[in-house]
Each structure stands twice: as C-alpha cells, then as structure tokens.
Design a protein around this motif. Structure first.
Motif, mmCIF file in Angstrom:
data_model
loop_
_atom_site.group_PDB
_atom_site.id
_atom_site.type_symbol
_atom_site.label_atom_id
_atom_site.label_comp_id
_atom_site.label_asym_id
_atom_site.label_seq_id
_atom_site.Cartn_x
_atom_site.Cartn_y
_atom_site.Cartn_z
ATOM 1 N N TRP A 102 0.834 -1.204 0.000
ATOM 2 C CA TRP A 102 0.000 0.000 0.000
ATOM 3 C C TRP A 102 0.872 1.257 0.000
ATOM 4 N N ASP A 103 0.609 2.155 -0.939
ATOM 5 C CA ASP A 103 1.257 3.466 -0.981
ATOM 6 C C ASP A 103 0.328 4.449 -0.291
ATOM 7 N N ASP A 104 0.671 4.832 0.935
ATOM 8 C CA ASP A 104 -0.244 5.684 1.697
ATOM 9 C C ASP A 104 -0.242 7.120 1.209
ATOM 10 N N TYR A 105 0.833 7.552 0.581
ATOM 11 C CA TYR A 105 0.877 8.909 0.034
ATOM 12 C C TYR A 105 -0.111 9.042 -1.124
ATOM 13 N N ALA A 106 -0.140 7.990 -1.972
ATOM 14 C CA ALA A 106 -1.064 8.008 -3.114
ATOM 15 C C ALA A 106 -2.423 7.408 -2.770
ATOM 16 N N SER A 107 -2.533 6.828 -1.556
ATOM 17 C CA SER A 107 -3.777 6.178 -1.100
ATOM 18 C C SER A 107 -4.256 5.107 -2.073
ATOM 19 N N LYS A 108 -3.322 4.232 -2.459
ATOM 20 C CA LYS A 108 -3.725 3.171 -3.386
ATOM 21 C C LYS A 108 -2.833 1.940 -3.245
ATOM 22 N N VAL A 109 -3.344 0.815 -3.726
ATOM 23 C CA VAL A 109 -2.588 -0.439 -3.765
ATOM 24 C C VAL A 109 -1.652 -0.388 -4.966
ATOM 25 N N ILE A 110 -0.360 -0.657 -4.749
ATOM 26 C CA ILE A 110 0.586 -0.634 -5.871
ATOM 27 C C ILE A 110 1.014 -2.041 -6.294
ATOM 28 N N CYS A 111 0.722 -3.015 -5.428
ATOM 29 C CA CYS A 111 1.055 -4.398 -5.795
ATOM 30 C C CYS A 111 0.243 -5.368 -4.947
ATOM 31 N N GLU A 112 -0.158 -6.484 -5.558
ATOM 32 C CA GLU A 112 -0.833 -7.563 -4.838
ATOM 33 C C GLU A 112 -0.107 -8.871 -5.148
ATOM 34 N N LEU A 113 0.207 -9.622 -4.096
ATOM 35 C CA LEU A 113 0.829 -10.929 -4.267
ATOM 36 C C LEU A 113 -0.143 -11.980 -3.751
ATOM 37 N N LYS A 114 -0.598 -12.860 -4.645
ATOM 38 C CA LYS A 114 -1.590 -13.874 -4.272
ATOM 39 C C LYS A 114 -0.942 -15.245 -4.122
ATOM 40 N N PHE A 115 -1.430 -16.011 -3.156
ATOM 41 C CA PHE A 115 -0.898 -17.334 -2.859
ATOM 42 C C PHE A 115 -2.030 -18.361 -2.838
ATOM 43 N N ILE A 116 -1.650 -19.635 -2.973
ATOM 44 C CA ILE A 116 -2.654 -20.704 -2.965
ATOM 45 C C ILE A 116 -3.206 -20.910 -1.555
ATOM 46 N N THR A 117 -2.313 -20.832 -0.567
ATOM 47 C CA THR A 117 -2.700 -21.082 0.830
ATOM 48 C C THR A 117 -2.789 -19.761 1.599
ATOM 49 N N PRO A 118 -3.485 -19.769 2.749
ATOM 50 C CA PRO A 118 -3.586 -18.552 3.562
ATOM 51 C C PRO A 118 -2.220 -18.073 4.053
ATOM 52 N N ILE A 119 -2.082 -16.761 4.168
ATOM 53 C CA ILE A 119 -0.845 -16.145 4.658
ATOM 54 C C ILE A 119 -1.001 -15.918 6.165
ATOM 55 N N LEU A 120 0.000 -16.336 6.928
ATOM 56 C CA LEU A 120 -0.077 -16.245 8.385
ATOM 57 C C LEU A 120 0.698 -15.067 8.958
ATOM 58 N N ASN A 121 1.707 -14.597 8.218
ATOM 59 C CA ASN A 121 2.529 -13.509 8.746
ATOM 60 C C ASN A 121 3.289 -12.843 7.605
ATOM 61 N N ILE A 122 3.696 -11.594 7.824
ATOM 62 C CA ILE A 122 4.523 -10.871 6.860
ATOM 63 C C ILE A 122 5.569 -10.060 7.623
ATOM 64 N N LYS A 123 6.731 -9.861 6.996
ATOM 65 C CA LYS A 123 7.786 -9.037 7.571
ATOM 66 C C LYS A 123 8.469 -8.253 6.454
ATOM 67 N N LEU A 124 8.952 -7.057 6.789
ATOM 68 C CA LEU A 124 9.720 -6.244 5.853
ATOM 69 C C LEU A 124 11.067 -5.914 6.473
ATOM 70 N N LYS A 125 12.118 -5.976 5.653
ATOM 71 C CA LYS A 125 13.418 -5.475 6.079
ATOM 72 C C LYS A 125 14.255 -5.118 4.865
ATOM 73 N N LYS A 126 14.716 -3.869 4.845
ATOM 74 C CA LYS A 126 15.523 -3.360 3.737
ATOM 75 C C LYS A 126 14.838 -3.671 2.407
ATOM 76 N N GLU A 127 15.506 -4.472 1.572
ATOM 77 C CA GLU A 127 14.926 -4.758 0.250
ATOM 78 C C GLU A 127 14.140 -6.054 0.211
ATOM 79 N N TYR A 128 13.862 -6.646 1.381
ATOM 80 C CA TYR A 128 13.214 -7.953 1.417
ATOM 81 C C TYR A 128 11.797 -7.886 1.985
#
Length: 326
Positions: A81-107
């Motif tokens: 989510w780009d909060d400055y533009a107030s819009k979704v810039i990318c969606e990543l879809k998976f076959i199974t439910p997602i349980l957690n997410i983390k961000l660090k640097k370029e990852y």
C-alpha cells in the motif's frame, strides 16, 4: 466513561525497523504513531479489517494483510500500500492462507503454513523459498540491525526421535545456516532475535519457561521462568542494548528480565575461550620449537656424519699413500 469504538479494536501491533514508529492494525484500517517524541495517531480508514501491518522504515509504503471480523483483503493476498497516493501498488496472491509478513531493507518475507517466501521489494520477484514444518503461528524472527539480515524459523522436520524442536538461523548475507535444538517435545510458540542476531529467545506452548540460545553455536545460555500460570499467547523482545528481555502474555502481564548475569557469563566464557586459544597457541609454539630443535639436531647429526665421512676419506687417502710408498 470512555468506550472503545469497535472500529478501533486492535488486531495487530508492529514496530518499524528502527523502532522510531509503530503501527496498529484495526477492524477498519490502521493507525501509525511516532515513538519518540510520541506523536499520533495518523489514522487511515480502509473500510475493512487489517490483520497484519508492516512499515518500511518511515516511508509511505506498507505491507498489509486482511483480518478481523470483516477483512479488507482475502487471507491469501499480500497488499503493498502506498499511503501517500492512497492506493494499492502491488498484490501478491498465494494458494494457501498467509499467516505472517515481515519487511526489512529490500526484502519482503511472506510466511505460510509450510513455506516461507522471500521477495525483492523493488521488483517483487521471488528470491528464495524455504520449506518449514507446520507453522500454524507463522513464526519467523528477523534481527533489526540494518547492517545484517539474519532470520530464524522452525525447521522442516523434527529429529529422528521426534522429541526435539529445531530452529534454523539463516544469515542472508553469508548464506550460512545454524541449527538450534530447543530440547522440548512441545511446539514452539514464539521466537525472537536480538538486534545483532546473536541471541535467540524461544517460548514453548503451555510452558512457563523462556530460553535464550547462542545463534553462533546453539548453546543454551539462560532460562527464565515467566510465571506459574501457563499461557497460550506470548510475546518476547530484547532491548536494543541487550540489557533486558521483556515477556508479555494474554494474562495481561509483562515480565522484565535483566540480562546482566547472562552477559557476565558470556564474558567469562569468552575469557575461557581466549585462555584456551592462548594455551593452544603456546602448545603449538612449543611444538614448533620442538620441531626446530629436532631439525637442528638432525642437521648436527648430518654434519657429524659428514665429518665422519671426511675422516674416512682422509684415512683411505693415507692408506693409499702408504701402499704406494711400499
């Protein structure tokens, strides 16, 4: 009397990478606060529940998962989510439910029940996939030091005796892995790393013990008892200077443990290792000196042999002279 709006019900709380801000996911969006000096909230209404939120430093980019009573997004989708533009810039879809997410640097790290996906946050290409055992809690730990990227996650399989849980420590910079054996038959309920990625703290389902291991060699360094009552949900974190360990639970309590004795013990162990290394070096020096002495002795022997040969030759010459005179 103050009442809490149902839309403000907290679902998830997370800090950004340097702890300068934290974000709260709610039933109707998210709120962002600055930690020091304390400011906020910045409030974003999304028209649906956010289950997980991750900030990318202090930028306007956030990673979001749907959650709550009426999720904003499906549970198999990560939204950038780009909060400055107030819009979704990318969606990543998976076959199974997602349980957690983390961000660090370029990852970007996406945790599903049996697999961890690592994405490049700039291109959204998959860099690596890691198989795990059933990870219903979406467990993963990432150190906060910007100079290194070290992650911890549940191992793919239990040991042969199926009595020891293992956590893998993975250094994404050096590509080296270490194993840590938690020596418990129960499932691990929470894992966390200190800032440097040198210490791992773990808790066990329905147990009161918190254990700290060395990430270098897997040694169990310390055990803390959280309390008498067993809990289902627990949260653990180190402070940035490794002076304290905080342990919170769904019992409404937070325990703060001093790590002073642990580091005193670690310093003693370092001194012992140094002494051992020094002694080994002295032994090696002694061995080298012994070898040098042996070499000198061999040289002396060779010289003596040479002298003996010369004497023999001289004798032979003298004998030949005497025979020739005769």
């Amino acid at each position: 009397m103050n009442t809490i709006n149902e839309d403000d019900k907290i679902i998830d709380v997370s800090f950004n990478q340097d702890d300068s801000c934290f974000a709260i996911a709610t039933e109707n969006g998210f709120k962002i606060f600055q930690t020091y000096p304390f400011k906020g909230p910045y409030d974003r209404k999304m028209g649906g529940g956010i289950g997980k939120i991750q900030m990318l430093n202090k930028s306007n980019f956030l990673a979001l998962l749907g959650g709550g009573t009426i999720p904003k997004f499906n549970n198999n989708k990560v939204v950038i989510w780009d909060d400055y533009a107030s819009k979704v810039i990318c969606e990543l879809k998976f076959i199974t439910p997602i349980l957690n997410i983390k961000l660090k640097k370029e990852y970007l790290f996406v945790i599903c029940q049996k697999r961890i996906y690592i994405f490049d946050i700039k291109t959204y290409d998959i860099i690596e996939t890691i198989d795990t055992r059933d990870n219903n809690r979406g467990l993963i730990a990432i150190n906060s030091d910007p100079e290194s990227i070290i992650i911890a996650y549940p191992d793919k399989e239990l040991n042969k005796d199926k009595e020891i849980n293992k956590v893998i420590i993975k250094n994404l910079n050096s590509k080296k892995d270490n194993e840590i054996h938690n020596a418990q038959s129960d499932s691990i309920s929470f894992i966390t790393l200190n800032r440097q990625g040198t210490l791992l703290a773990t808790s066990i389902d329905k147990r009161t013990l918190v254990r700290i291991h060395s990430c270098v060699d897997g040694t169990l360094l310390k055990e803390f008892k959280r309390g008498r009552e067993k809990v289902d949900n627990i949260y653990i974190c180190f402070d940035n200077e490794n002076k304290f360990l905080a342990v919170g639970s769904n019992k409404g309590t937070i325990h703060i443990f001093s790590l002073k004795s642990l580091f005193q013990k670690m310093e003693k162990e370092k001194e012992k290792k140094k002494d051992k290394i020094e002694k080994e070096k002295e032994k090696e020096k002694g061995k080298e000196k012994g070898k040098e002495k042996e070499k000198e002795k061999e040289k002396e022997k060779e010289k003596e042999k040479g002298k003996e040969k010369e004497k023999e030759k001289e004798k032979e010459k003298d004998e030949i002279k005497v025979m020739s005179k005769d």
